[in-house]
Design an enzyme around this catalytic site. Sequence first.
Site, PDB file in Angstrom:
ATOM      1  N   LYS A  12       2.751  13.038  -0.893  1.00  0.00           N
ATOM      2  CA  LYS A  12       1.401  13.077  -0.311  1.00  0.00           C
ATOM      3  C   LYS A  12       0.808  11.674  -0.225  1.00  0.00           C
ATOM      4  O   LYS A  12       0.511  11.059  -1.246  1.00  0.00           O
ATOM      5  CB  LYS A  12       0.457  13.939  -1.161  1.00  0.00           C
ATOM      6  CG  LYS A  12      -0.885  14.142  -0.440  1.00  0.00           C
ATOM      7  CD  LYS A  12      -1.990  14.632  -1.340  1.00  0.00           C
ATOM      8  CE  LYS A  12      -2.837  13.538  -1.930  1.00  0.00           C
ATOM      9  NZ  LYS A  12      -3.595  12.736  -0.958  1.00  0.00           N
TER      10      LYS A  12
ATOM     11  N   VAL B 182      -7.231  10.057 -12.395  1.00  0.00           N
ATOM     12  CA  VAL B 182      -6.449  11.113 -11.735  1.00  0.00           C
ATOM     13  C   VAL B 182      -5.070  11.245 -12.391  1.00  0.00           C
ATOM     14  O   VAL B 182      -4.538  12.351 -12.492  1.00  0.00           O
ATOM     15  CB  VAL B 182      -6.343  10.847 -10.205  1.00  0.00           C
ATOM     16  CG1 VAL B 182      -5.456  11.890  -9.541  1.00  0.00           C
ATOM     17  CG2 VAL B 182      -7.724  10.854  -9.566  1.00  0.00           C
TER      18      VAL B 182
ATOM     19  N   GLU C  44       1.916   5.269 -12.372  1.00  0.00           N
ATOM     20  CA  GLU C  44       1.580   3.852 -12.119  1.00  0.00           C
ATOM     21  C   GLU C  44       0.074   3.818 -11.919  1.00  0.00           C
ATOM     22  O   GLU C  44      -0.418   4.277 -10.894  1.00  0.00           O
ATOM     23  CB  GLU C  44       2.290   3.348 -10.855  1.00  0.00           C
ATOM     24  CG  GLU C  44       3.792   3.219 -10.973  1.00  0.00           C
ATOM     25  CD  GLU C  44       4.227   2.035 -11.818  1.00  0.00           C
ATOM     26  OE1 GLU C  44       3.394   1.152 -12.097  1.00  0.00           O
ATOM     27  OE2 GLU C  44       5.403   2.007 -12.202  1.00  0.00           O
TER      28      GLU C  44
ATOM     29  N   CYS D 288      -3.679  -3.096  -7.836  1.00  0.00           N
ATOM     30  CA  CYS D 288      -3.648  -2.680  -9.242  1.00  0.00           C
ATOM     31  C   CYS D 288      -3.420  -3.874 -10.159  1.00  0.00           C
ATOM     32  O   CYS D 288      -3.893  -3.912 -11.278  1.00  0.00           O
ATOM     33  CB  CYS D 288      -2.550  -1.641  -9.450  1.00  0.00           C
ATOM     34  SG  CYS D 288      -0.960  -2.168  -8.801  1.00  0.00           S
TER      35      CYS D 288
ATOM     36  N   GLU E  58     -12.033  -1.392 -13.966  1.00  0.00           N
ATOM     37  CA  GLU E  58     -11.359  -1.870 -12.756  1.00  0.00           C
ATOM     38  C   GLU E  58     -12.322  -1.765 -11.577  1.00  0.00           C
ATOM     39  O   GLU E  58     -12.822  -0.694 -11.277  1.00  0.00           O
ATOM     40  CB  GLU E  58     -10.121  -0.987 -12.505  1.00  0.00           C
ATOM     41  CG  GLU E  58      -9.306  -1.429 -11.321  1.00  0.00           C
ATOM     42  CD  GLU E  58      -8.101  -0.515 -11.077  1.00  0.00           C
ATOM     43  OE1 GLU E  58      -8.275   0.716 -11.112  1.00  0.00           O
ATOM     44  OE2 GLU E  58      -7.006  -1.039 -10.850  1.00  0.00           O
TER      45      GLU E  58
HETATM   46  P1  NAP Z   1      -6.819   7.888  -6.860  1.00  0.00           P
HETATM   47  O1  NAP Z   1      -8.178   8.245  -6.454  1.00  0.00           O
HETATM   48  O2  NAP Z   1      -6.390   8.135  -8.248  1.00  0.00           O
HETATM   49  O3  NAP Z   1      -5.844   8.658  -5.855  1.00  0.00           O
HETATM   50  C1  NAP Z   1      -4.454   8.477  -5.852  1.00  0.00           C
HETATM   51  C2  NAP Z   1      -3.814   9.674  -5.168  1.00  0.00           C
HETATM   52  O4  NAP Z   1      -4.013  10.837  -5.975  1.00  0.00           O
HETATM   53  C3  NAP Z   1      -4.394  10.003  -3.805  1.00  0.00           C
HETATM   54  O5  NAP Z   1      -3.361  10.449  -2.963  1.00  0.00           O
HETATM   55  C4  NAP Z   1      -5.373  11.117  -4.150  1.00  0.00           C
HETATM   56  O6  NAP Z   1      -5.717  11.941  -3.087  1.00  0.00           O
HETATM   57  C5  NAP Z   1      -4.582  11.859  -5.199  1.00  0.00           C
HETATM   58  N1  NAP Z   1      -5.387  12.763  -6.029  1.00  0.00           N
HETATM   59  C6  NAP Z   1      -6.726  12.784  -6.228  1.00  0.00           C
HETATM   60  N2  NAP Z   1      -7.069  13.780  -7.058  1.00  0.00           N
HETATM   61  C7  NAP Z   1      -5.929  14.422  -7.398  1.00  0.00           C
HETATM   62  C8  NAP Z   1      -5.632  15.528  -8.240  1.00  0.00           C
HETATM   63  N3  NAP Z   1      -6.578  16.205  -8.885  1.00  0.00           N
HETATM   64  N4  NAP Z   1      -4.334  15.897  -8.382  1.00  0.00           N
HETATM   65  C9  NAP Z   1      -3.355  15.231  -7.749  1.00  0.00           C
HETATM   66  N5  NAP Z   1      -3.577  14.186  -6.929  1.00  0.00           N
HETATM   67  C10 NAP Z   1      -4.855  13.777  -6.754  1.00  0.00           C
HETATM   68  O7  NAP Z   1      -6.521   6.366  -6.581  1.00  0.00           O
HETATM   69  P2  NAP Z   1      -6.878   5.554  -5.276  1.00  0.00           P
HETATM   70  O8  NAP Z   1      -8.337   5.338  -5.219  1.00  0.00           O
HETATM   71  O9  NAP Z   1      -6.202   6.162  -4.102  1.00  0.00           O
HETATM   72  O10 NAP Z   1      -6.107   4.174  -5.583  1.00  0.00           O
HETATM   73  C11 NAP Z   1      -6.631   3.174  -6.382  1.00  0.00           C
HETATM   74  C12 NAP Z   1      -6.051   3.236  -7.785  1.00  0.00           C
HETATM   75  O11 NAP Z   1      -4.634   3.173  -7.733  1.00  0.00           O
HETATM   76  C13 NAP Z   1      -6.461   2.059  -8.636  1.00  0.00           C
HETATM   77  O12 NAP Z   1      -6.805   2.507  -9.923  1.00  0.00           O
HETATM   78  C14 NAP Z   1      -5.214   1.203  -8.696  1.00  0.00           C
HETATM   79  O13 NAP Z   1      -5.134   0.375  -9.808  1.00  0.00           O
HETATM   80  C15 NAP Z   1      -4.147   2.234  -8.691  1.00  0.00           C
HETATM   81  N6  NAP Z   1      -2.867   1.667  -8.263  1.00  0.00           N
HETATM   82  C16 NAP Z   1      -1.880   1.486  -9.194  1.00  0.00           C
HETATM   83  C17 NAP Z   1      -0.672   0.916  -8.818  1.00  0.00           C
HETATM   84  C18 NAP Z   1       0.431   0.707  -9.795  1.00  0.00           C
HETATM   85  O14 NAP Z   1       1.556   0.519  -9.358  1.00  0.00           O
HETATM   86  N7  NAP Z   1       0.182   0.735 -11.090  1.00  0.00           N
HETATM   87  C19 NAP Z   1      -0.471   0.530  -7.494  1.00  0.00           C
HETATM   88  C20 NAP Z   1      -1.497   0.722  -6.582  1.00  0.00           C
HETATM   89  C21 NAP Z   1      -2.693   1.299  -6.975  1.00  0.00           C
HETATM   90  P3  NAP Z   1      -6.886  11.501  -2.051  1.00  0.00           P
HETATM   91  O15 NAP Z   1      -6.100  10.988  -0.897  1.00  0.00           O
HETATM   92  O16 NAP Z   1      -7.654  12.736  -1.706  1.00  0.00           O
HETATM   93  O17 NAP Z   1      -7.741  10.468  -2.707  1.00  0.00           O
END
Ligand code: NAP
Length: 506
Positions: free
Chosen positions: A197, A254, A273, A307, A404
């Site tokens: 997804k 999440v 991650e 991130c 963050e």
């Molecule tokens: P997010 O809000 O946690 O969303 C990540 C993904 O999870 C999206 O596809 C989201 O869907 C989905 N999601 C939301 N609620 C969910 C649930 N209850 N169950 C399963 N999936 C669910 O993160 P984001 O805002 O997209 O991305 C930013 C974050 O990603 C930051 O914290 C960043 O540090 C982290 N990140 C980490 C890495 C790493 O490698 N460590 C790399 C890149 C980013 P939606 O499309 O509806 O939001």
Amino acid sequence: MSPPSFEFDFNSAPGGGFRGRSFFSTGLFINNEFVDAVDGNRIGIVNPTSGKTIGIVAAATEKDVDIAVRAAREAFEQRWGMKAPPTERRRLLNRLADLVAENADELSALEALENGKALIAAKMMDVEGTIGILRYFAGWADKIQGKTIEVNDSKLAYTRHEPIGVVGQIIPWNLPLGMFTVKIAPALATGNTVVIKPSEWTPLTAIRMCELIKEAGFPKGVINVVTGYGDTAGAAIASHMDIDKVAFTGSSLVGRHVMKAAAASNLKRVTLELGGKSPNIIFQDADLDRAVSWAAFGALANQGQLCIAGSRVFVHEDIYDKFLAAFTEKMKSVRIGDPFLPDTFQGPQVTETHFNRIMNYIEIGKREGATVHLGGERYGAEGLYIQPTIFTDVKADMTIMKEEIFGPVVVIAKFSSDEEAVRMANDTVYGLAAGLFTCDVSRAISVANQLKAGTVWINCYGASSLNAPFGGYKQSGIGRELGEYALEHYTAVKAVHINMSASPPI
Ligand code: NAP
Ligand code: MG
């Protein structure tokens, strides 16, 4: 209903990128076909640069995820897994890399369009990254092997590194194509099938990739893409009873939901991650020019939406004033503007929601008593642009030091000894990455050893390599991606014992 489609004319985009029209189906990709969501739901896609809705994609619910999982299960058992020779998996991944290279300009343009990142960044980080990751894991496909274990004269044991099965993957919006590939490539190389997804905000490049996946000749059902919302499609993946492993990239908040859902359903394996609040330490003996450039890059790359962003900069008191002056000039010199213009480094933030979240953090920083040394406001009269922002006088317990922000905002603080620098750097619930600048090799190694982070950069920041592992300590995650280390999270080890002459003890 027939699935929606997407059409965009890049002929009038500024700058010198892709020229032509993009046109493709934006249905769910299941069994190598684009299909509509069972309930016919849709998500609108907004161009962050113009604020305009540029298209719609299908929005999956639990029902669609279920159909995709069945497709992936059948493919795993009939056509992939142990059924597809490793050399065939290698060939297909390499073929996909070729097709990405052939379509690099269009993919880069789509990435810049839906995410707002500079075209050059889309090309270098996401598209070139994708080609490299596909080829890297293609190379591993026929080199996955177990061990022979000599037990004793009457018994032999050996291990097999088998694919896990159907893997569910959930990715964020900041590196849409890069995240898509970093997830699917190791899963496929090791023989798993995938239901993935993309983010609701940036699904277009993943969908365009599906056409290339089909063209490359992957058997049906091996890769299934279910665009949709996190709390429906994402949650359905995390709690599905027939998904064997979930790999998630996104926020720590999440990530917790995903792990809970995995535990409450079938105890599927989990890799995470997650977020970061990474420190970048500038020692008094650092090469100052180098430290300034990398620190600015670490804070601002991808609009600060990384991130690994080096969002906490700690500077030795002896060079603090000199560093701050040079760092401020560097941050000011960054070109902000339309992502398609050739000299743009910083584009708009990804959405209005996210823009508001960052601006709110800036307000909190001001309210809690930190000093805005640079920026701190919207850039320009319109659009989702934010001025590169430096906060000084930031205390350890302030929100902007702890949480963050995921935008072009950096906090700076002074230290007076190596011990203090390490203590300040490790004073966080996160542990994704860290940087340090020094010309003293003993100090560099000693400090690197003491930092609680999955990646440490010495005399650079954010320069990752595909063949080195990446992942978090503490609340930044579980597991590793990239490098050989990624493979162990996509294989199950089976020990086979062969008796030659032993009798049972009864
Ligand atoms: P997010 O809000 O946690 O969303 C990540 C993904 O999870 C999206 O596809 C989201 O869907 C989905 N999601 C939301 N609620 C969910 C649930 N209850 N169950 C399963 N999936 C669910 O993160 P984001 O805002 O997209 O991305 C930013 C974050 O990603 C930051 O914290 C960043 O540090 C982290 N990140 C980490 C890495 C790493 O490698 N460590 C790399 C890149 C980013 P939606 O499309 O509806 O939001
Ligand atoms: Mg979200």
